[in-house]
Design an enzyme around this catalytic site. Structure first.
Site, short mmCIF file in Angstrom:
data_model
loop_
_atom_site.label_atom_id
_atom_site.label_comp_id
_atom_site.label_asym_id
_atom_site.label_seq_id
_atom_site.Cartn_x
_atom_site.Cartn_y
_atom_site.Cartn_z
N ASP A 221 0.74 -1.22 0.15
CA ASP A 221 -0.13 -0.06 -0.02
C ASP A 221 0.83 1.27 0.11
OD1 ASP A 221 -2.63 1.15 -0.13
OD2 ASP A 221 -2.48 1.61 2.09
N SER A 245 -7.53 5.23 -0.84
CA SER A 245 -7.54 4.25 -1.31
C SER A 245 -8.92 3.59 -1.52
CB SER A 245 -6.82 2.92 -0.86
OG SER A 245 -5.37 3.39 -0.73
N GLN A 295 -4.52 -1.23 -7.66
CA GLN A 295 -5.05 -0.39 -6.68
C GLN A 295 -5.90 0.65 -7.43
OE1 GLN A 295 -3.70 2.41 -3.06
NE2 GLN A 295 -3.71 0.57 -2.49
#
Length: 326
Positions: A221, A245, A295
Site C-alpha cells: 500500500d 484508496s 489499486q
C-alpha cells in the site's frame, strides 16, 4: 547514499520500527460471533499522525485473521478488498472471518474489518496447496540502482519538523528507498506515469511464508498511487489534495521474504473521474516476480489560483522546515 546519521525530531518512536509491524500482525482471538458463527480477532493500531489507520495495516491484519482459520500448508495466493470507510487509529478493530469454502486444493475466506459495528474493509482471500505447473514471468527492469546507493526516507525527511515527515522517517516498519525522484515535497516535472522503490523491513522477520505474504500486503500500500501524482506533476503536500484508496487486489506468485530487498515497480494506465488506477509488480533482488498488485484510488486536486498560491507558499515553508537547526 546515506548522508550520515540524522537525529530524530522526537524521541518516542520505536528503536526498531519493524516492531510496529510485528505488533500489528499479532492478533488476539476473540471467540465467535453468536449470530453468524464467524471467528473473531482483534488487533493493535499504533499511534498515527493523521489519526487514520494505514490501509496496508488493515489489509495485513485481515489476512492474518484469515490465515489463522486455514489448516495445513495452504498458502495465500490472492486477495481482493474494498476500503469502505476510513479507520480511526484511536478505536479498536475487530476482524470477523467467514469460511466460504474448503475444497481439495483451495480455501476461501471473507474478512470484515469493523469499528463500532461498521465495516471499514471487506476482503476475500484465497489459499492453495503447493503444486507444480506452468511457470513464466515478466522480466525485472534492468539498470536499476542498488538500494544501498539510495537515500532512505529518514535521510531525506528526518530533519523536517513535521509530524508526518517524522512518522514516515522513524515509525514506518519498512525501509523505503525511491529509485525515481521522491514526490513527498516537490513534484516530478518529468510527468511520467511510473514509479520504482526498493523496500524491506529494518530487521529480520520470523514467521512462515503466509506471515511474510501478509507483511508484503502491508508494504504494497506504500507509494502505489505515486505514478498518478507523478504523471500530473503533483506532490503529496499540494494544498487541498485529497487521496484515498478505494480497493486493492494482490496476487502472490513465488515465495519472498520481506526482510530482504524487494523492488516495487509501479505504473498507472489511467486516471479519470477523480479516480486513478495503479498497477505494481514486486521482484526479489535476484529477479523473481513474487507478487502483482492493483489499486484504484480517489484523487481530488483543486486547481484554482488560490490553491496554486498556497502550494507555492507551502513549498517554501517546507524547504525551511527541512533545514538543520543552528
Amino acid at each position: 547514499m546515506s548522508t550520515g546519521k540524522v537525529h530524530k525530531g522526537r524521541n518516542d518512536f520505536p528503536e526498531d520500527p519493524t516492531d510496529v509491524l510485528r505488533s500489528v500482525l499479532d492478533l488476539t482471538p476473540a471467540g465467535e460471533d453468536a449470530a453468524t458463527g464467524d471467528l473473531l480477532f482483534t488487533g493493535e493500531t499504533p499511534p498515527q499522525a493523521r489519526g487514520r489507520v494505514f490501509g496496508g495495516q488493515v489489509m495485513a491484519q485481515s489476512l492474518m485473521a484469515a490465515i489463522a482459520t486455514v489448516d495445513g500448508e495452504r498458502g495465500i495466493h490472492s486477495m481482493h478488498g474494498y476500503f469502505l470507510r476510513p479507520g480511526n487509529a484511536l478505536l479498536p478493530i475487530t476482524f470477523a472471518v467467514e469460511t466460504l469454502r474448503d475444497g481439495r486444493s483451495f480455501s476461501a475466506r471473507r474478512v470484515q474489518a469493523m469499528q463500532e459495528g461498521k465495516t471499514i474493509l471487506s476482503l476475500i482471500s484465497s489459499f492453495q496447496d503447493p503444486v507444480s505447473g506452468l511457470d513464466h514471468q515478466s522480466p525485472m527492469p534492468t539498470a536499476v540502482p542498488d538500494p544501498e546507493s539510495l537515500p532512505s526516507t529518514s535521510d531525506r525527511l528526518g530533519r523536517m519538523r513535521h509530524p508526518i515527515a517524522q512518522e514516515w522517517s522513524w515509525a514506518r516498519p519498512f525501509d523505503i528507498r525511491h529509485v525515481d525522484p521522491p514526490i513527498e515535497i516537490a513534484p516530478d516535472r518529468s510527468e511520467v506515469a511510473t514509479n520504482m522503490v526498493w523496500m524491506k523491513t529494518f530487521s529480520a522477520m520470523e514467521g512462515n511464508a503466509n506471515l511474510h505474504r501478509a507483511a508484503l500486503a502491508y508494504a504494497s500500500d506504500y507509494t502505489l498511487l505515486e505514478p498518478i501524482l507523478r504523471r500530473h506533476g503533483i506532490s503529496w503536500v499540494r494544498p487541498g489534495i485529497s487521496v484515498a484508496s478505494l480497493d486493492h487486489a494482490m496476487w502472490w506468485h513465488r515465495p519472498a521474504r520481506v526482510d530482504e530487498w524487494l523492488l516495487y515497480v509501479q505504473s498507472s494506465p489511467s486516471a479519470q473521474g477523480a479516480r486513478g488506477l495503479s498497477n505494481g509488480r514486486i521482484y526479489s533482488r535476484d529477479g523473481e516476480l513474487v507478487a502483482s498488485v492493483a489499486q484504484e484510488g480517489m484523487i481530488r486536486v483543486p486547481g484554482d489560483l488560490q490553491y496554486r498560491v498556497k502550494n507555492s507558499v507551502q513549498s517554501l515553508l517546507l524547504k525551511g522546515a527541512g533545514r538543520p537547526r543552528r
